[in-house]
Write a protein that holds these residues in place. Sequence first.
Motif, PDB file in Angstrom:
ATOM      1  N   LEU A  80       1.250  -1.317  -0.091  1.00  0.00           N
ATOM      2  CA  LEU A  80      -0.298   0.029   0.056  1.00  0.00           C
ATOM      3  C   LEU A  80       0.787   1.385   0.070  1.00  0.00           C
ATOM      4  CD1 LEU A  80      -3.286   0.441   1.708  1.00  0.00           C
ATOM      5  CD2 LEU A  80      -1.035   2.528   2.345  1.00  0.00           C
ATOM      6  N   ALA A  81       1.611   1.297   1.297  1.00  0.00           N
ATOM      7  CA  ALA A  81       2.844   2.320   0.638  1.00  0.00           C
ATOM      8  C   ALA A  81       3.578   3.233  -0.595  1.00  0.00           C
ATOM      9  CB  ALA A  81       3.695   1.949   2.145  1.00  0.00           C
ATOM     10  N   VAL A  82       4.148   1.564  -0.940  1.00  0.00           N
ATOM     11  CA  VAL A  82       4.783   1.666  -2.354  1.00  0.00           C
ATOM     12  C   VAL A  82       4.005   2.664  -3.176  1.00  0.00           C
ATOM     13  CG1 VAL A  82       5.820   0.299  -4.443  1.00  0.00           C
ATOM     14  CG2 VAL A  82       6.684  -0.137  -1.983  1.00  0.00           C
ATOM     15  N   THR A  83       2.554   1.937  -3.461  1.00  0.00           N
ATOM     16  CA  THR A  83       1.543   2.444  -4.411  1.00  0.00           C
ATOM     17  C   THR A  83       1.571   4.056  -4.282  1.00  0.00           C
ATOM     18  OG1 THR A  83       0.094   1.171  -3.908  1.00  0.00           O
ATOM     19  CG2 THR A  83       0.719   0.122  -5.323  1.00  0.00           C
ATOM     20  N   SER A  84       0.973   4.028  -2.552  1.00  0.00           N
ATOM     21  CA  SER A  84       0.455   4.870  -2.390  1.00  0.00           C
ATOM     22  C   SER A  84       1.626   6.488  -2.955  1.00  0.00           C
ATOM     23  CB  SER A  84       0.017   5.056  -0.880  1.00  0.00           C
ATOM     24  OG  SER A  84      -0.513   4.728  -0.631  1.00  0.00           O
ATOM     25  N   VAL A  85       2.478   6.023  -2.863  1.00  0.00           N
ATOM     26  CA  VAL A  85       3.829   7.043  -2.924  1.00  0.00           C
ATOM     27  C   VAL A  85       4.499   7.469  -4.376  1.00  0.00           C
ATOM     28  CG1 VAL A  85       5.985   7.920  -1.686  1.00  0.00           C
ATOM     29  CG2 VAL A  85       4.270   6.464   0.069  1.00  0.00           C
ATOM     30  N   TRP A  86       4.626   6.464  -4.448  1.00  0.00           N
ATOM     31  CA  TRP A  86       5.236   6.007  -6.430  1.00  0.00           C
ATOM     32  C   TRP A  86       4.332   5.975  -7.606  1.00  0.00           C
ATOM     33  CZ3 TRP A  86       8.418   3.569  -1.617  1.00  0.00           C
ATOM     34  CH2 TRP A  86       9.606   4.789  -1.256  1.00  0.00           C
ATOM     35  N   VAL A  87       3.314   5.413  -7.321  1.00  0.00           N
ATOM     36  CA  VAL A  87       2.965   4.566  -8.564  1.00  0.00           C
ATOM     37  C   VAL A  87       1.854   5.886  -8.238  1.00  0.00           C
ATOM     38  CG1 VAL A  87       1.133   2.592  -9.152  1.00  0.00           C
ATOM     39  CG2 VAL A  87       3.196   2.030  -7.990  1.00  0.00           C
ATOM     40  N   LEU A  91      -0.056   7.677 -11.838  1.00  0.00           N
ATOM     41  CA  LEU A  91      -0.375   7.414 -13.303  1.00  0.00           C
ATOM     42  C   LEU A  91      -1.689   8.461 -13.130  1.00  0.00           C
ATOM     43  CD1 LEU A  91      -1.802   4.305 -11.360  1.00  0.00           C
ATOM     44  CD2 LEU A  91      -1.341   4.221 -13.840  1.00  0.00           C
ATOM     45  N   LEU A  92      -1.571   9.703 -11.906  1.00  0.00           N
ATOM     46  CA  LEU A  92      -1.519  10.672 -11.904  1.00  0.00           C
ATOM     47  C   LEU A  92      -1.347  12.221 -13.048  1.00  0.00           C
ATOM     48  CD1 LEU A  92      -3.017  11.060  -8.851  1.00  0.00           C
ATOM     49  CD2 LEU A  92      -4.388  11.083 -10.336  1.00  0.00           C
ATOM     50  N   ARG A  93       0.179  11.706 -13.955  1.00  0.00           N
ATOM     51  CA  ARG A  93       0.302  12.737 -14.443  1.00  0.00           C
ATOM     52  C   ARG A  93       0.122  12.194 -15.668  1.00  0.00           C
ATOM     53  NH1 ARG A  93       6.669  11.709 -13.451  1.00  0.00           N
ATOM     54  NH2 ARG A  93       7.043  12.309 -10.884  1.00  0.00           N
ATOM     55  N   PHE A  94      -0.688  11.573 -16.252  1.00  0.00           N
ATOM     56  CA  PHE A  94      -0.493  10.605 -17.401  1.00  0.00           C
ATOM     57  C   PHE A  94      -2.588  10.656 -17.532  1.00  0.00           C
ATOM     58  CE2 PHE A  94       3.125   9.161 -16.947  1.00  0.00           C
ATOM     59  CZ  PHE A  94       4.210  10.024 -17.987  1.00  0.00           C
ATOM     60  N   LEU A  95      -2.941  10.296 -16.333  1.00  0.00           N
ATOM     61  CA  LEU A  95      -4.546  10.567 -16.646  1.00  0.00           C
ATOM     62  C   LEU A  95      -5.069  10.977 -15.958  1.00  0.00           C
ATOM     63  CD1 LEU A  95      -4.535   6.025 -15.758  1.00  0.00           C
ATOM     64  CD2 LEU A  95      -4.503   7.670 -18.646  1.00  0.00           C
ATOM     65  N   LEU A 136      -5.667  -1.070  -3.592  1.00  0.00           N
ATOM     66  CA  LEU A 136      -5.908   0.512  -2.488  1.00  0.00           C
ATOM     67  C   LEU A 136      -4.776   1.427  -1.369  1.00  0.00           C
ATOM     68  CD1 LEU A 136      -7.282  -2.501   0.446  1.00  0.00           C
ATOM     69  CD2 LEU A 136      -9.348  -0.531  -1.221  1.00  0.00           C
ATOM     70  N   GLY A 137      -3.925   0.958  -2.291  1.00  0.00           N
ATOM     71  CA  GLY A 137      -1.856   2.098  -1.979  1.00  0.00           C
ATOM     72  C   GLY A 137      -2.429   3.791  -3.534  1.00  0.00           C
ATOM     73  N   ILE A 138      -3.401   2.970  -4.431  1.00  0.00           N
ATOM     74  CA  ILE A 138      -3.529   3.798  -5.651  1.00  0.00           C
ATOM     75  C   ILE A 138      -4.767   4.808  -5.111  1.00  0.00           C
ATOM     76  CG2 ILE A 138      -3.682   4.349  -7.731  1.00  0.00           C
ATOM     77  CD1 ILE A 138      -2.677   1.672  -8.636  1.00  0.00           C
ATOM     78  N   MET A 139      -5.678   3.745  -4.715  1.00  0.00           N
ATOM     79  CA  MET A 139      -7.059   4.145  -4.637  1.00  0.00           C
ATOM     80  C   MET A 139      -6.806   5.764  -3.347  1.00  0.00           C
ATOM     81  SD  MET A 139      -9.038   3.556  -5.852  1.00  0.00           S
ATOM     82  CE  MET A 139     -10.386   4.992  -5.706  1.00  0.00           C
ATOM     83  N   ASN A 140      -6.230   5.102  -2.135  1.00  0.00           N
ATOM     84  CA  ASN A 140      -5.681   5.933  -0.863  1.00  0.00           C
ATOM     85  C   ASN A 140      -5.261   7.153  -1.446  1.00  0.00           C
ATOM     86  OD1 ASN A 140      -5.739   6.519   1.607  1.00  0.00           O
ATOM     87  ND2 ASN A 140      -3.443   6.757   1.380  1.00  0.00           N
ATOM     88  N   THR A 141      -4.311   7.120  -2.419  1.00  0.00           N
ATOM     89  CA  THR A 141      -4.390   8.784  -2.937  1.00  0.00           C
ATOM     90  C   THR A 141      -5.018   9.574  -3.556  1.00  0.00           C
ATOM     91  OG1 THR A 141      -1.361   7.896  -3.078  1.00  0.00           O
ATOM     92  CG2 THR A 141      -2.216   9.669  -4.258  1.00  0.00           C
ATOM     93  N   VAL A 142      -5.619   8.893  -4.166  1.00  0.00           N
ATOM     94  CA  VAL A 142      -6.557   8.832  -6.020  1.00  0.00           C
ATOM     95  C   VAL A 142      -7.873   9.748  -5.122  1.00  0.00           C
ATOM     96  CG1 VAL A 142      -7.623   8.961  -7.707  1.00  0.00           C
ATOM     97  CG2 VAL A 142      -5.347   8.223  -7.537  1.00  0.00           C
ATOM     98  N   LEU A 143      -8.112   9.401  -4.512  1.00  0.00           N
ATOM     99  CA  LEU A 143      -9.385   9.618  -3.009  1.00  0.00           C
ATOM    100  C   LEU A 143      -9.155  10.816  -2.182  1.00  0.00           C
ATOM    101  CD1 LEU A 143     -11.398   6.187  -1.749  1.00  0.00           C
ATOM    102  CD2 LEU A 143     -12.127   8.244  -3.769  1.00  0.00           C
ATOM    103  N   THR A 144      -8.013  10.675  -1.591  1.00  0.00           N
ATOM    104  CA  THR A 144      -7.485  12.168  -0.745  1.00  0.00           C
ATOM    105  C   THR A 144      -6.941  12.303  -1.541  1.00  0.00           C
ATOM    106  OG1 THR A 144      -6.245  10.338   0.352  1.00  0.00           O
ATOM    107  CG2 THR A 144      -5.869  12.825   0.904  1.00  0.00           C
ATOM    108  N   GLU A 145      -6.645  12.714  -2.868  1.00  0.00           N
ATOM    109  CA  GLU A 145      -6.543  14.236  -3.611  1.00  0.00           C
ATOM    110  C   GLU A 145      -8.362  14.330  -4.367  1.00  0.00           C
ATOM    111  OE1 GLU A 145      -3.919  14.132  -6.668  1.00  0.00           O
ATOM    112  OE2 GLU A 145      -2.662  13.311  -5.582  1.00  0.00           O
ATOM    113  N   SER A 146      -8.707  13.647  -4.661  1.00  0.00           N
ATOM    114  CA  SER A 146     -10.166  13.895  -4.544  1.00  0.00           C
ATOM    115  C   SER A 146     -10.945  14.542  -3.543  1.00  0.00           C
ATOM    116  CB  SER A 146     -11.126  12.977  -5.757  1.00  0.00           C
ATOM    117  OG  SER A 146     -10.027  12.134  -6.443  1.00  0.00           O
TER     118      SER A 146
END
Length: 234
Positions: A80-87, A91-95, A136-146
């Motif tokens: 979760l930490a790896v995808t939250s911080v880096w992945v 992804l959000l740079r392009f999508l 879930l790491g990806i979703m955690n970052t994207v949802l927080t930004e959203s």
Amino acid sequence: MSAHGGSAVSVWRQPAQVWAVAFACVVAFMGIGLVDPILPAIAESLDASPVQTELAFSPFPLGFGAMGIGFTFFGWGVALAVTSVWVAPLLLRFLARTTVMLLTLPLLAIDLVVAGILVEDATALVVCIIVGGLLLGIMNTVLTESVMEATDLPRSVASSSYSAVRFLGGAAAPPVAAWLWHAYGPTVPYLFAAASILVATATILFGRRALARIDEREADAADEAAAVLVGDAA
């Protein structure tokens, strides 16, 4: 009059945002009050303690000891930490944010379905748990930004409200999952979770026009991090 010569300010005269957060906190505490009384009965049926029942569901079908469960969820946390911080930022740079969610949520639903089907296989379930951590790491970052970008409210208020809703769901999920297992078998909780994720995916898909704002605005990383810390502490 106040000691400084100004008019006294009533504690009841607060901005609407403050009352919104207060209401969310009351709902969260009500949820805890409703969930806690049923934990002992669920725990007895699962041969577990109420605390174990409250923490998570997956340790029960895994059947591991303390070290095995610890290593499993250590792997989940690292993923979760790896995808939250880096992945996720990559992804959000392009999508767009809604696009990332629409791609990630169905994958998470598939992961849960596979976990439900292979619930009797401990190795497969561990793999599904760690894969779930990646998603879930990806979703955690994207949802927080959203959440930060979906409103004009102060970011600390938005984050606090988001945290209240998130923690209420987190409090209810383990006993609900345990009840579903007791009533219908170990596969059903995972299928139920997958179905809820598909409902969320459909909500985003059909409400994408209403969510256009979160795709148009760029989050300030420093402000966002501070808001999340304040919200989680609230």
